[in-house]
Design a protein around this motif. Structure first.
Motif, PDB file in Angstrom:
ATOM      1  N   ALA A   1       0.956  -1.100  -0.078  1.00 60.54           N
ATOM      2  CA  ALA A   1       0.036  -0.021  -0.044  1.00 60.54           C
ATOM      3  C   ALA A   1       1.029   1.142  -0.026  1.00 60.54           C
ATOM      4  CB  ALA A   1      -0.797   0.006   1.153  1.00 60.54           C
ATOM      5  N   ILE A   2       0.425   2.187  -0.725  1.00 55.28           N
ATOM      6  CA  ILE A   2       1.123   3.531  -0.903  1.00 55.28           C
ATOM      7  C   ILE A   2       0.049   4.660  -0.910  1.00 55.28           C
ATOM      8  CG2 ILE A   2       2.322   5.224  -2.201  1.00 55.28           C
ATOM      9  CD1 ILE A   2       4.054   2.808  -3.511  1.00 55.28           C
ATOM     10  N   ARG A   3       0.275   5.722  -0.103  1.00 51.24           N
ATOM     11  CA  ARG A   3      -0.612   6.704   0.106  1.00 51.24           C
ATOM     12  C   ARG A   3       0.178   8.026  -0.174  1.00 51.24           C
ATOM     13  NH1 ARG A   3      -5.644   7.907   2.360  1.00 51.24           N
ATOM     14  NH2 ARG A   3      -5.807  10.153   3.148  1.00 51.24           N
ATOM     15  N   TYR A   4      -0.102   9.024  -1.077  1.00 49.92           N
ATOM     16  CA  TYR A   4       0.565  10.038  -1.203  1.00 49.92           C
ATOM     17  C   TYR A   4      -0.351  11.253  -1.170  1.00 49.92           C
ATOM     18  CZ  TYR A   4      -0.849  10.293  -6.033  1.00 49.92           C
ATOM     19  OH  TYR A   4      -1.667  10.194  -7.095  1.00 49.92           O
ATOM     20  N   GLY A   5       0.330  12.441  -0.989  1.00 49.32           N
ATOM     21  CA  GLY A   5      -0.414  13.829  -0.933  1.00 49.32           C
ATOM     22  C   GLY A   5       0.348  14.967  -0.720  1.00 49.32           C
TER      23      GLY A   5
ATOM     24  N   ASP B   1       4.802   5.622 -12.995  1.00 49.98           N
ATOM     25  CA  ASP B   1       6.192   5.215 -12.381  1.00 49.98           C
ATOM     26  C   ASP B   1       5.942   4.751 -11.250  1.00 49.98           C
ATOM     27  OD1 ASP B   1       7.513   6.314 -14.660  1.00 49.98           O
ATOM     28  OD2 ASP B   1       8.287   8.112 -13.658  1.00 49.98           O
ATOM     29  N   LEU B   2       5.056   5.232 -10.179  1.00 52.09           N
ATOM     30  CA  LEU B   2       4.950   4.360  -8.952  1.00 52.09           C
ATOM     31  C   LEU B   2       4.293   3.265  -8.799  1.00 52.09           C
ATOM     32  CD1 LEU B   2       5.399   5.748  -5.993  1.00 52.09           C
ATOM     33  CD2 LEU B   2       2.982   6.592  -6.041  1.00 52.09           C
ATOM     34  N   MET B   3       3.197   3.070  -9.876  1.00 56.70           N
ATOM     35  CA  MET B   3       2.666   1.659 -10.331  1.00 56.70           C
ATOM     36  C   MET B   3       3.600   0.706 -10.883  1.00 56.70           C
ATOM     37  SD  MET B   3      -1.078   3.179 -11.788  1.00 56.70           S
ATOM     38  CE  MET B   3      -1.955   1.627 -11.791  1.00 56.70           C
ATOM     39  N   ARG B   4       4.569   1.100 -11.841  1.00 60.65           N
ATOM     40  CA  ARG B   4       5.523   0.358 -12.257  1.00 60.65           C
ATOM     41  C   ARG B   4       6.475  -0.316 -11.348  1.00 60.65           C
ATOM     42  NH1 ARG B   4       8.811   3.664 -15.636  1.00 60.65           N
ATOM     43  NH2 ARG B   4       9.935   3.708 -13.487  1.00 60.65           N
ATOM     44  N   ASP B   5       6.877   0.723 -10.347  1.00 62.52           N
ATOM     45  CA  ASP B   5       8.105   0.489  -9.661  1.00 62.52           C
ATOM     46  C   ASP B   5       7.599  -0.432  -8.015  1.00 62.52           C
ATOM     47  OD1 ASP B   5       9.890   1.752 -11.095  1.00 62.52           O
ATOM     48  OD2 ASP B   5       9.478   3.396  -9.952  1.00 62.52           O
ATOM     49  N   PHE B   6       6.210  -0.227  -7.735  1.00 64.84           N
ATOM     50  CA  PHE B   6       5.825  -1.200  -6.666  1.00 64.84           C
ATOM     51  C   PHE B   6       4.629  -1.758  -7.365  1.00 64.84           C
ATOM     52  CE2 PHE B   6       7.907   2.824  -5.119  1.00 64.84           C
ATOM     53  CZ  PHE B   6       8.433   2.250  -4.014  1.00 64.84           C
ATOM     54  N   PRO B   7       4.957  -2.751  -8.011  1.00 66.62           N
ATOM     55  CA  PRO B   7       3.716  -3.702  -8.591  1.00 66.62           C
ATOM     56  C   PRO B   7       2.809  -4.184  -7.884  1.00 66.62           C
ATOM     57  CG  PRO B   7       5.779  -4.866  -8.645  1.00 66.62           C
ATOM     58  CD  PRO B   7       6.289  -3.575  -7.990  1.00 66.62           C
ATOM     59  N   ASN B   8       2.995  -4.517  -6.534  1.00 67.34           N
ATOM     60  CA  ASN B   8       2.165  -5.159  -5.798  1.00 67.34           C
ATOM     61  C   ASN B   8       1.223  -4.254  -4.667  1.00 67.34           C
ATOM     62  OD1 ASN B   8       2.563  -7.700  -6.804  1.00 67.34           O
ATOM     63  ND2 ASN B   8       4.234  -7.888  -5.474  1.00 67.34           N
ATOM     64  N   ALA B   9       1.387  -2.714  -4.760  1.00 72.87           N
ATOM     65  CA  ALA B   9       1.022  -1.785  -4.053  1.00 72.87           C
ATOM     66  C   ALA B   9      -0.514  -1.358  -4.469  1.00 72.87           C
ATOM     67  CB  ALA B   9       2.051  -0.672  -3.854  1.00 72.87           C
ATOM     68  N   ARG B  10      -1.400  -1.202  -3.782  1.00 72.94           N
ATOM     69  CA  ARG B  10      -2.665  -0.493  -3.993  1.00 72.94           C
ATOM     70  C   ARG B  10      -2.159   0.857  -3.518  1.00 72.94           C
ATOM     71  NH1 ARG B  10      -7.209  -2.449  -5.184  1.00 72.94           N
ATOM     72  NH2 ARG B  10      -8.449  -0.625  -4.100  1.00 72.94           N
ATOM     73  N   ILE B  11      -2.501   1.919  -4.562  1.00 68.35           N
ATOM     74  CA  ILE B  11      -2.152   3.359  -4.513  1.00 68.35           C
ATOM     75  C   ILE B  11      -3.092   4.312  -4.139  1.00 68.35           C
ATOM     76  CG2 ILE B  11      -0.695   5.065  -5.488  1.00 68.35           C
ATOM     77  CD1 ILE B  11       0.818   2.946  -7.144  1.00 68.35           C
TER      78      ILE B  11
END
Length: 523
Positions: A291-295, A306-316
């Motif tokens: 899981a990744i949360r940004y703001g 890029d975030l989705m590619r670099d962390f392929p198993n993370a729900r963003i």
């Protein structure tokens, strides 16, 4: 609003009827849930000097609460913390709340004079400090409680505060619990007050809106005086997870933590960009990040891809909030997969959002208006500031000055702040709109737009650009890029290059600082 009741509150109401239903107070919840739900001997937190289980946390909260009372402090007193992120800092905050006091993490990036001005309204009974911020704490004019250097054990670091736990009365859920400083983007910070109830409701919303499980390991590298203390630290504790605390953001240390098993990340886009730029990034196993949360700042479609590619198993998930009401708007991983990468999303369950024009009417689709928010977990006002409270906390919701649009599908976008709006030649220019266009240029890594006085235009639009790696920024090329998407009066009349965007103490782009630097150069 009867604001005096907040400013003079002194702990739980002895006349309050006993009930078998647990009050919504985070320290009490952690005490009960740590033993009953999470498992008393499971790890709650780790920092670079040790760890603490949920059982140890419950005991430490009660011990610190007892120790604060023994020093002469009383329920309802404001206890300021000027400390680095650490386990002792967490316990100091929760211990003060456990004893019915009001915890108040101080923005340690403030200068001494700024901190003194902020604390004038809080009138703290004590300032708890560690070695890193002792010099600042002793300039503030309030009683100081010093803790040992950070390299001591957790028990030793808490020794000046901690006593044998005693049976403390539970704080009332409607008593003030914690004060967060606002970012101070339009002046000195103000202290927004959460009651125990509003704090618990906010954390519970975060725990369910961005689902957590007890096996989560949350990496926390944010300062504690930001509302990420709630979303990034208190929330995983409420949900029974484990938190790894780092003193400050360091890309190398964060990547090491990811390699060791951290599963959840939260930060501003600039932090994730720094992770990607680190030489060790490609060698780190990132598959365990779920899981990744940004703001905090705008992002581009390229950043998200890029975030989705670099962390392929993370729900963003991206979130929008403010000190005054925490997290209230966001968009989910499915929105990103569907290609919605701009704007801030839709209101969370339980949140009412209105976009109001100057006459108080609902703005039409695409029309700019003031964002007004109402939710059960909003703060109750600014501590000791009756007039500011009345101006911001109104009967129709909380007015923090954000300007927004909403499309026909209910999707919200922030276009700026009312006090940041540039009036150039009689036309309104919203910096965020111009920044969004400039960020789409390949030579631009980051940008901030601002207005400066101009004899002809009244104000002229300018931009400060951080070049992408190795790129040469040509002002005329950027203006050409803008012409297809922006009216002429919105196009920057001057472009400067800078190494990085300065941030406010709350990790927001510091538009005032950039504008002041531009005026120094040109004037």
């Amino acid at each position: 609003m009867a604001w005096d009741t907040v400013a003079t509150a002194r702990g739980p109401d002895p006349a309050r009827e006993e009930t078998t239903v647990q009050d919504l107070a985070l320290p009490m919840w952690l005490t009960a849930a740590g033993a009953q739900r999470h498992g008393a001997h499971r790890i709650a937190m780790r920092d670079e000097n040790g760890s603490m289980t949920y059982a140890e946390l419950a005991e430490a909260m009660a011990g610190v609460g007892a120790g604060l009372l023994e020093t002469g402090l009383r329920p309802g007193d404001v206890v300021v913390t000027a400390m680095e992120p650490s386990i002792p800092h967490v316990v100091a905050l929760l211990g003060a709340m456990r004893a019915g006091m009001i915890a108040a993490p101080l923005g340690t990036r403030l200068t001494s004079s700024e901190a003194v001005a902020y604390l004038e309204h809080l009138q703290p009974a004590a300032v708890v400090t560690d070695h890193a911020h002792a010099d600042l704490a002793h300039t503030l004019g309030h009683r100081v409680i010093d803790l040992p250097e950070a390299d001591a054990s957790t028990g030793d670091r808490l020794a000046p505060l901690r006593r044998a736990p005693v049976d403390l009365p539970a704080p009332g859920e409607n008593d003030p619990a914690i004060i967060f400083p606002t970012g101070g983007t339009t002046g000195a910070p103000k202290g927004a007050v959460h009651t125990h109830r509003t704090l618990w409701l906010w954390l519970n919303t975060c725990a369910h809106g961005n689902p957590r499980v007890p096996t989560d390991v949350e990496l926390c590298f944010s300062p504690f005086f930001h509302i990420t203390l709630g979303t990034n630290l208190f929330t995983p504790l409420l949900a029974g997870g484990e938190v790894w605390i780092q003193r400050r953001f360091d890309a190398g240390a964060a990547l090491e933590a990811i390699d060791r098993g951290a599963t959840r990340l939260m930060g501003a886009p600039t932090m994730f960009t720094a992770l990607r730029a680190h030489p060790q990034f490609d060698s780190v196993d990132r598959s365990g990040v779920t899981a990744i949360r940004y703001g905090s700042t705008p992002s581009t479609g390229e950043f998200i891809h890029d975030l989705m590619r670099d962390f392929p198993n993370a729900r963003i998930r991206a979130g929008f909030g403010a000190t005054e009401f925490g997290s209230v708007i966001g968009f989910d991983h499915e929105d990103l997969l569907a290609g919605r990468v701009s704007g801030i999303g839709r209101p969370l369950p339980g949140v009412t959002v209105r976009v109001l024009t100057g006459d108080g009417q609902e703005a039409g689709p695409g029309e700019v208006g003031e964002l007004v928010v109402s939710c059960p977990w909003q703060t109750i006002g600014y501590y000791g500031r009756r007039e500011d409270t009345a101006e911001t906390y109104r009967c129709d919701g909380v007015h923090v000055g954000d300007l927004a649009t909403r499309d026909a599908d209910g999707w919200l976008s922030i276009v700026g702040r009312s006090k940041e709006m540039i009036i150039s030649g009689g036309e309104n220019v919203f910096p965020r709109e111009v920044e969004t266009v400039l960020l789409d240029h390949p030579a631009v890594a980051d940008v901030i737009v601002y207005g400066v006085p101009d004899e002809f235009w009244g104000e002229r639009v300018e931009a400060a650009v951080v070049p992408a790696g190795g790129a040469i920024v040509e002002a005329e090329q950027l203006r050409d890029h803008c012409r297809a998407r922006l009216a002429g009066f919105k196009i920057p009349k001057a472009v400067r290059t800078i190494e990085s965007i300065p941030l406010t103490p709350n990790n927001k782009p510091d538009r005032r600082a950039v504008r002041a630097a531009a005026l120094t150069v040109t004037g």
